[in-house]
Motif scaffolding. Structure first.
Motif, PDB file in Angstrom:
ATOM      1  N   GLY A 199       0.804  -1.215   0.000  1.00 41.73           N
ATOM      2  CA  GLY A 199       0.000   0.000   0.000  1.00 41.73           C
ATOM      3  C   GLY A 199       0.835   1.262   0.000  1.00 41.73           C
ATOM      4  N   ARG A 200       2.168   1.116   0.171  1.00 40.33           N
ATOM      5  CA  ARG A 200       3.049   2.284   0.105  1.00 40.33           C
ATOM      6  C   ARG A 200       3.046   2.869  -1.306  1.00 40.33           C
ATOM      7  NH1 ARG A 200       8.882   0.544   2.363  1.00 40.33           N
ATOM      8  NH2 ARG A 200       8.515  -0.967   0.704  1.00 40.33           N
ATOM      9  N   ILE A 201       3.223   4.178  -1.405  1.00 42.08           N
ATOM     10  CA  ILE A 201       3.409   4.834  -2.694  1.00 42.08           C
ATOM     11  C   ILE A 201       4.903   5.130  -2.828  1.00 42.08           C
ATOM     12  CG2 ILE A 201       2.783   6.752  -4.178  1.00 42.08           C
ATOM     13  CD1 ILE A 201       0.463   4.914  -3.449  1.00 42.08           C
ATOM     14  N   ALA A 235       8.408   3.905   5.645  1.00 43.13           N
ATOM     15  CA  ALA A 235       6.975   3.575   5.587  1.00 43.13           C
ATOM     16  C   ALA A 235       6.234   4.405   4.561  1.00 43.13           C
ATOM     17  CB  ALA A 235       6.351   3.768   6.971  1.00 43.13           C
ATOM     18  N   ASN A 236       6.788   5.568   4.198  1.00 47.65           N
ATOM     19  CA  ASN A 236       6.146   6.437   3.209  1.00 47.65           C
ATOM     20  C   ASN A 236       6.685   6.224   1.801  1.00 47.65           C
ATOM     21  OD1 ASN A 236       4.515   7.797   5.147  1.00 47.65           O
ATOM     22  ND2 ASN A 236       6.313   8.984   5.766  1.00 47.65           N
ATOM     23  N   GLY A 237       7.562   5.237   1.631  1.00 46.35           N
ATOM     24  CA  GLY A 237       8.123   4.965   0.310  1.00 46.35           C
ATOM     25  C   GLY A 237       9.327   5.818  -0.031  1.00 46.35           C
ATOM     26  N   ALA A 290      -5.074  16.169  -1.558  1.00 48.81           N
ATOM     27  CA  ALA A 290      -4.210  17.287  -1.962  1.00 48.81           C
ATOM     28  C   ALA A 290      -3.090  17.517  -0.954  1.00 48.81           C
ATOM     29  CB  ALA A 290      -5.054  18.550  -2.122  1.00 48.81           C
ATOM     30  N   ASN A 291      -3.402  17.436   0.320  1.00 53.46           N
ATOM     31  CA  ASN A 291      -2.383  17.623   1.352  1.00 53.46           C
ATOM     32  C   ASN A 291      -1.335  16.513   1.311  1.00 53.46           C
ATOM     33  OD1 ASN A 291      -2.943  20.066   2.811  1.00 53.46           O
ATOM     34  ND2 ASN A 291      -4.797  19.111   3.586  1.00 53.46           N
ATOM     35  N   GLN A 292      -1.785  15.279   1.075  1.00 59.39           N
ATOM     36  CA  GLN A 292      -0.845  14.165   0.970  1.00 59.39           C
ATOM     37  C   GLN A 292       0.101  14.364  -0.201  1.00 59.39           C
ATOM     38  OE1 GLN A 292      -1.230  12.782   4.128  1.00 59.39           O
ATOM     39  NE2 GLN A 292      -0.704  10.907   3.052  1.00 59.39           N
ATOM     40  N   ARG A 293      -0.449  14.830  -1.319  1.00 60.46           N
ATOM     41  CA  ARG A 293       0.380  15.051  -2.502  1.00 60.46           C
ATOM     42  C   ARG A 293       1.371  16.195  -2.274  1.00 60.46           C
ATOM     43  NH1 ARG A 293      -0.280  14.069  -8.107  1.00 60.46           N
ATOM     44  NH2 ARG A 293      -1.544  12.306  -7.434  1.00 60.46           N
ATOM     45  N   GLY A 351       7.817  16.054   3.144  1.00 54.90           N
ATOM     46  CA  GLY A 351       7.445  17.440   3.384  1.00 54.90           C
ATOM     47  C   GLY A 351       8.097  18.438   2.457  1.00 54.90           C
ATOM     48  N   SER A 352       8.626  17.992   1.307  1.00 51.36           N
ATOM     49  CA  SER A 352       9.218  18.925   0.360  1.00 51.36           C
ATOM     50  C   SER A 352       8.123  19.747  -0.307  1.00 51.36           C
ATOM     51  CB  SER A 352      10.032  18.165  -0.699  1.00 51.36           C
ATOM     52  OG  SER A 352       9.209  17.284  -1.428  1.00 51.36           O
TER      53      SER A 352
END
Length: 455
Positions: free
Chosen positions: A19-21, A121-123, A364-367, A373-374
């Motif tokens: 499920g990670r991106i 965990a966030n890829g 949108a916030n996730q993207r 956090g860049s």
């Protein structure tokens, strides 16, 4: 002369089994490319699979003629597996398999000695330097022995080994250099305007597109789009007509054709192209987003012409199409922001707007905060701008606008956002709301467009 190492891997951000991106471009830039270069080799990356999975002559040549290859099998990408199979059939050794740690490998290659790299965990990449060193060592080892790593050559006695003519290899190297030359030239030309891109495309070496790499052709197509003019769209349509049939049929290319036709006012043709893509491949955030834009433009035209009932029908179709695209991939906020914006500007705002708005905001916030956090790109923050406007949050809208304007790459980007804000402003003006602050944001976006056009 450095040996060539062909890299087979996905492009962009893709999900994997857990499920990670995963941002595969970051994996390439932070792990694979440095590792290949540290091994004293020159990396060549496969054409983007967004081209539609098209495999043609230049791809086969790379699989056969590159002395080394790396295959990233993370996420079980079908194009990578297909290309790996071809490589194993052509080359008995010098192919290194890599994958994200904890990837479950299929039985076919589970027995092959692969090299895992580490992701969080966030890829995101955990230790680019360490994993690059591991890849460099694997490539050096492959360079030092002739052990067969292809299962075909390991298991089948007498498998024919292809002897490559050095003259053919030299020609191939020349083509690789030419491909880089065109990509660099197009990167400069797209900032100079349609005539500069047209000049690059007119090079006699690009006359017969059958012998040109798919990646270069698509770069030309997207460069004509990037100039943001009707002339550019006309060149896109003309270029499509010259493409090899298999490339013409690729989903990404057909999507861009639909985009160009719509911008030229050929909405019926654009609708036909995009509807056929959706019928063949199913709903998709990109394709549905483009088709939604067709209906959105038709709505605006009908509205301007005073055709109230047809306008209402086109608006309804635009909302349905954008929504289907968002539901096909909840992670992509682009069709989602269009859904909620069009819901807002209906004569009577859709009661479902309040339920959908938080979902779009989350996407949108996730993207916008990906990669630890860049800053994200223009569209990430332009989407947050529209969401703040819909929420009537002036402070958040100004903050998002400031960030978005610092990330503008092409003139049509702020123009598109300004258009959406205008639609919201006009709808709210009709309801008697104070919208002066919206007009100020539109002006800032228009100024950004003008600056980009003047460059």
């Amino acid at each position: 002369m450095k040996p060539l190492c062909f890299v087979l891997m996905p492009f962009g951000r893709k999900p994997e089994g857990t499920g990670r991106i995963i941002d595969f471009d970051a994996v390439y830039n932070q792990i694979i490319r440095p590792g290949v270069e540290a091994a004293g080799m020159e990396p060549i990356r496969a054409d983007q699979e967004e081209i539609g999975g098209t495999i043609h002559k230049p791809m086969f040549e790379r699989l056969m003629l590159c002395e080394y290859a790396i295959a990233d099998v993370t996420g079980a990408n079908p194009n990578v597996y297909y290309e790996l199979g071809i490589r194993h059939a052509l080359r008995p050794h010098s192919t290194v398999i890599i994958f994200a740690e904890n990837t479950t490998l299929p039985f076919d290659i589970a027995q092959q000695r692969g090299a895992p790299y580490r992701l969080d965990a966030n890829g995101g990449v955990v230790d680019g330097e360490g994993d690059s060193a591991m890849i460099a060592q694997r490539l050096r080892t492959a360079n030092e022995n002739t052990h067969d790593d292809s299962p075909l050559f390991q298991m089948i006695d007498g498998m024919p080994r292809i002897e490559v003519d050095h003259a053919k290899t030299d020609i191939f190297r020349d083509r690789v250099a030419i491909a880089r030359e065109y990509r660099d030239a197009l990167e400069v030309a797209r900032r100079q305007g349609v005539d500069a891109v047209r000049a690059v495309a007119a090079d006699p070496r690009l006359a017969e597109l059958r012998n040109v790499e798919a990646g270069i052709i698509v770069d030309m197509l997207l460069s004509f789009r990037a100039v943001g003019t009707a002339e550019g769209c006309q060149e896109m349509v003309a270029l499509h007509a010259r493409m090899p049939k298999e490339l013409q049929h690729a989903r990404m290319v057909r999507e861009q054709l639909g985009f160009a036709l719509n911008r030229l006012g050929r909405s019926d043709e654009a609708e036909k192209v995009l509807v056929e893509v959706i019928r063949e491949f199913g709903p998709n955030s990109e394709t549905n987003g483009l088709l939604g834009r067709v209906y959105k433009d038709l709505w605006e035209k009908a509205k301007a012409d005073g055709q109230r009932i047809p306008a209402r029908g086109y608006l309804k179709r635009a909302i349905e199409t954008y929504r289907a695209g968002f539901e096909a991939d909840w992670r992509d906020p682009y069709p989602g922001i269009n859904v909620v914006t069009l819901m807002e500007i209906q004569d009577k705002p859709d009661p479902g707007l309040e339920a959908l708005l938080p979902v779009v905001r989350y996407a949108a916030n996730q993207r916008a905060t990906r990669d630890g956090g860049s800053a994200g790109d223009y569209w990430d923050h332009a989407t947050l701008l529209e969401l703040a406007v819909l929420a009537r949050d002036e402070e958040a809208a100004e903050e998002a606008a400031a960030t978005a304007l610092a990330l503008v790459r092409e003139p049509w980007e702020p123009a598109t956002t300004a258009r959406n804000l205008r639609l919201i402003r006009e709808a709210r003006e009709t309801r008697g709301e104070d919208v002066a602050w919206l007009a100020e944001l539109e002006e800032a976006l228009a100024d950004a467009e003008a600056r980009m056009m003047a460059k």
